[in-house]
Each structure stands twice: as structure tokens, then as C-alpha cells.
Design a protein around this motif. Structure first.
Motif, mmCIF file in Angstrom:
data_model
loop_
_atom_site.group_PDB
_atom_site.id
_atom_site.type_symbol
_atom_site.label_atom_id
_atom_site.label_comp_id
_atom_site.label_asym_id
_atom_site.label_seq_id
_atom_site.Cartn_x
_atom_site.Cartn_y
_atom_site.Cartn_z
ATOM 1 N N GLY A 63 0.820 -1.198 0.000
ATOM 2 C CA GLY A 63 0.000 0.000 0.000
ATOM 3 C C GLY A 63 0.855 1.250 0.000
ATOM 4 O O GLY A 63 1.987 1.251 0.494
ATOM 5 N N SER A 100 -3.708 4.901 -1.722
ATOM 6 C CA SER A 100 -4.804 5.551 -1.026
ATOM 7 C C SER A 100 -4.313 6.944 -0.651
ATOM 8 O O SER A 100 -3.306 7.085 0.063
ATOM 9 C CB SER A 100 -5.213 4.765 0.222
ATOM 10 O OG SER A 100 -6.395 5.288 0.785
ATOM 11 N N LEU A 117 -6.596 0.934 2.829
ATOM 12 C CA LEU A 117 -5.498 0.040 2.434
ATOM 13 C C LEU A 117 -5.576 -1.278 3.187
ATOM 14 O O LEU A 117 -5.435 -2.360 2.607
ATOM 15 C CB LEU A 117 -4.148 0.708 2.709
ATOM 16 C CG LEU A 117 -3.702 1.848 1.798
ATOM 17 C CD1 LEU A 117 -2.328 2.341 2.227
ATOM 18 C CD2 LEU A 117 -3.674 1.405 0.333
ATOM 19 N N VAL A 122 -3.176 -5.458 2.532
ATOM 20 C CA VAL A 122 -1.795 -5.134 2.169
ATOM 21 C C VAL A 122 -0.810 -5.912 3.027
ATOM 22 O O VAL A 122 -1.043 -6.160 4.214
ATOM 23 C CB VAL A 122 -1.531 -3.616 2.283
ATOM 24 C CG1 VAL A 122 -2.357 -2.845 1.265
ATOM 25 C CG2 VAL A 122 -1.792 -3.099 3.685
ATOM 26 N N TYR A 125 3.062 -1.303 3.963
ATOM 27 C CA TYR A 125 2.683 -0.055 3.320
ATOM 28 C C TYR A 125 3.785 0.989 3.452
ATOM 29 O O TYR A 125 4.604 0.964 4.369
ATOM 30 C CB TYR A 125 1.361 0.482 3.872
ATOM 31 C CG TYR A 125 1.301 0.807 5.349
ATOM 32 C CD1 TYR A 125 1.280 2.128 5.796
ATOM 33 C CD2 TYR A 125 1.211 -0.211 6.300
ATOM 34 C CE1 TYR A 125 1.189 2.424 7.152
ATOM 35 C CE2 TYR A 125 1.116 0.080 7.646
ATOM 36 C CZ TYR A 125 1.113 1.401 8.075
ATOM 37 O OH TYR A 125 1.028 1.697 9.408
#
Length: 343
Positions: A63, A100, A117, A122, A125
Motif C-alpha cells: 500500500g 490511497s 489500504l 496489504v 505499506y
């Protein structure tokens, strides 16, 4: 087939050291390099990343949680460009990237974008932690999901990787550059545009501290201004009225807005402007000599390298090793890179 972890155990080094040797990343002693290569060769090591990922049985999803790429005069767009370069390298190896975007002025937006996310499963991230309280809440609510910082850091949190520039070093660099001005400065204005932004506050404080040492007799004026109109109004109130020269150190990518405001109040010829990031607008003013210097932090490289570091962590079990701070690049009129590739 022997793994990097097993090679590391046999060689008595970290997996990160093995990774650097096997992928020719340097910074390893000759003795360790020879031992690692010998162990790898004797045990039939083959770097088949795709096969390894498939054996683990699931696709990697990374993410990205940052402000919208069209905001802040192109800075985040440069970060996305670097992330997209990395996407091309990892998608064929069974990994993907999802975005995002959040409003940097809204903690609620930050938290909602983060949860979006997480709802998509995910593996890890990449995040710009510019809303400090929101980042603390997000990491506490999902402690098992690793993350990497880009753009800025938070000293009380421990990301898996941190690709942000050191704000104190950047502030000190700005102060040293300001002292190189050919103009005799009657005052220096330190400008921030986002209250509570850790990076900006640290850069401003470091600049003020260093500049007060280098030029103890020069007045320092600290201001906040969060819109073009307020920038112009605050500058009009702050620039010396006696027609003397002055400096402006702005802690982010909005030096072009400072230059435009100075033009409007007829003070651009007296100003020595230093800011951050070689956006298209900043490039224009730097080329014209309206900006004295731009401090770069390689946003494209931050985005690219954050993705690749997470990927290597999952695939190669690479460990964080060494200082990952983005360098402090200095651009003046004479050395502007022709291509954004180098930013």
C-alpha cells in the motif's frame, strides 16, 4: 536450495550483508564477500525470486499512503513516478501496489485512507507520516503490518525502513547556503506553511539555530503562511522597509510561491530565497535566478527505493542495514539536472 538466511548463518553475518554481496551492492569487506560467495557456490544458491514467492503461496500487495499526487506543486507526483518505476520491476514477480490518498490537513482523511489500504489486505505499506498523531494511531491499531516512511520521519516510531531526509541536516545546510549570499542581509525570514508538520518544524528550528551561530547580528523572523494570499501578506509585513536585502528560507517545495509574492510586492530583487525540491515551478524560478538555491531530497528515489526495500525484505529476508536517509542535494542555477530522472 540454500536460502540467504542459511548462507548468513554459515558465514556468521547478517542476511542483509549476504544480500549486498549476492546482488553486488558493495560495502562489504573483502573477507566476508569471499566467504559468502564460496558458501553460496558450494551450496548451489540460485536467485529465483519468482519461484520463492510462489512457494510462499500468496501475492505481495504494498500500500502507498500519501497526499494526492496533484497537490503541493508536483512534489508527490515525483514520489509516485518513483513508485511506478518500482512497480514495473516487481509486478512480473507476483507483487502489486495500491494507492490511497489523503488530505494532509485532515487526520480523519489520513485514518480513513489507511483503513482503506488495510481492508485490501496489504502486506506492508509506504507512508508519509506528516500527520503525526494519525500515524501513531494507525500504527498502533495495526501493529503487525510493517511500514516504511518516506518524506518525513517520526522519532518515536520504528518503521521497517525510513527513506526521509534528515531535517536537522537539511536545516543546517540551508543556513550555510544563506551565508553564501552576495547580498548583505539585514534579516532572514524562516517560513513554514503547515503548522504541526514535524519535518518543517525541525528544518526551521535547525536553520534558525545554525544561522544565528553563523551570522549572530542578523535578525531572524519566523512566520507561518498556508496560502498564496497569506504568504504575500506575511512577507509584506516582514520584509525590511528600508530597501535593504533579506533572505527567505522556506521549509518545503513552495519557494515558487514566495517568489511570485515577492514579485507582487516589488521586493524580488532584494531577496535571497532558499527552498526545497526541484518542482517545475521551482525550476523555472531557479533558472531565472529568482531562487538562490534549492535543496533536493530525491523524491523519485525515495518512492522507488521504499518499494524495493519492502520487496526485498519479504522475498530475500533482507534486514535494515545502515543509514537510509535521503541525501541533501543542492541545486543552483548552474547545475539544474536536465531530466527529472535524477531527482
Amino acid at each position: 536450495m540454500i536460502t540467504i538466511k542459511e548462507i548468513a548463518e554459515k558465514a556468521g553475518v547478517s542476511p542483509g550483508t549476504v544480500d549486498r554481496v549476492l546482488h553486488n551492492r558493495g560495502r562489504v569487506s573483502k573477507e566476508n564477500e569471499e566467504r559468502i560467495r564460496r558458501i553460496a557456490e558450494e551450496n548451489g544458491y540460485v536467485p529465483n525470486l519468482l519461484a520463492r514467492r510462489l512457494q510462499q503461496g500468496r501475492r505481495l500487495v504494498f500500500g502507498v499512503l500519501i497526499p494526492g499526487p496533484k497537490t503541493e506543486y508536483g512534489y508527490w507526483e515525483q514520489i509516485v513516478d518513483g513508485i511506478e518505476e518500482a512497480r514495473k520491476e516487481i509486478e512480473a514477480l507476483d507483487a502489486s501496489i495500491i494507492y490511497s490518498f489523503f488530505d494532509r490537513y485532515s487526520q480523519k482523511s489520513f485514518l480513513e485512507s489507511g483503513e482503506e489500504l488495510f481492508s485490501k489486505g496489504v502486506s506492508a505499506y509506504i507512508v508519509a507520516p506528516i500527520l503525526a498523531d494519525g500515524m501513531r494511531e494507525l500504527s498502533a491499531s495495526h501493529p503487525d503490518i510493517p511500514y516504511a516512511f518516506i518524506d518525513s520521519s517520526l522519532p518515536d516510531l520504528k518503521p521497517l525502513y525510513d527513506f526521509a531526509q534528515d531535517p536537522i541536516v537539511a536545516g543546517h545546510t540551508g543556513a550555510r547556503l544563506m551565508c553564501l549570499s552576495k547580498k548583505e542581509l539585514s534579516c532572514v525570514i524562516t517560513m513554514q506553511t503547515h503548522k504541526g508538520a514535524f519535518n518543517g518544524e525541525m528544518r526551521a528550528a535547525a536553520f534558525n539555530e545554525a544561522f544565528s551561530r553563523y551570522s549572530s547580528g542578523t535578525k531572524i523572523i519566523s512566520i507561518y503562511a498556508d496560502s498564496p494570499e497569506e504568504i504575500e501578506r506575511k512577507l509584506l509585513d516582514s520584509v525590511p522597509s528600508d530597501n535593504s536585502s533579506f533572505g527567505v528560507f522556506i521549509v518545503n517545495d513552495q519557494a515558487s510561491l514566495v517568489c511570485a509574492a515577492l514579485e507582487n510586492i516589488k521586493a524580488e530583487e532584494r531577496a535571497n530565497v532558499i527552498g526545497f525540491d526541484l518542482s517545475a515551478a521551482n525550476r523555472k524560478y531557479l533558472s531565472a535566478g529568482k531562487i538562490f538555491a534549492v535543496i533536493g531530497q530525491r523524491p523519485r528515489a525515495q518512492g522507488h527505493d521504499a518499494v524495493m526495500a519492502l520487496y526485498n525484505h519479504f522475498i530475500l529476508s533482507s534486514e535494515r542495514d545502515g543509514d537510509l536517509s535521503a541525501p541533501v542535494d543542492i541545486y543552483i542555477k548552474e547545475n539544474i539536472p536536465e531530466s527529472d530522472h535524477w531527482l
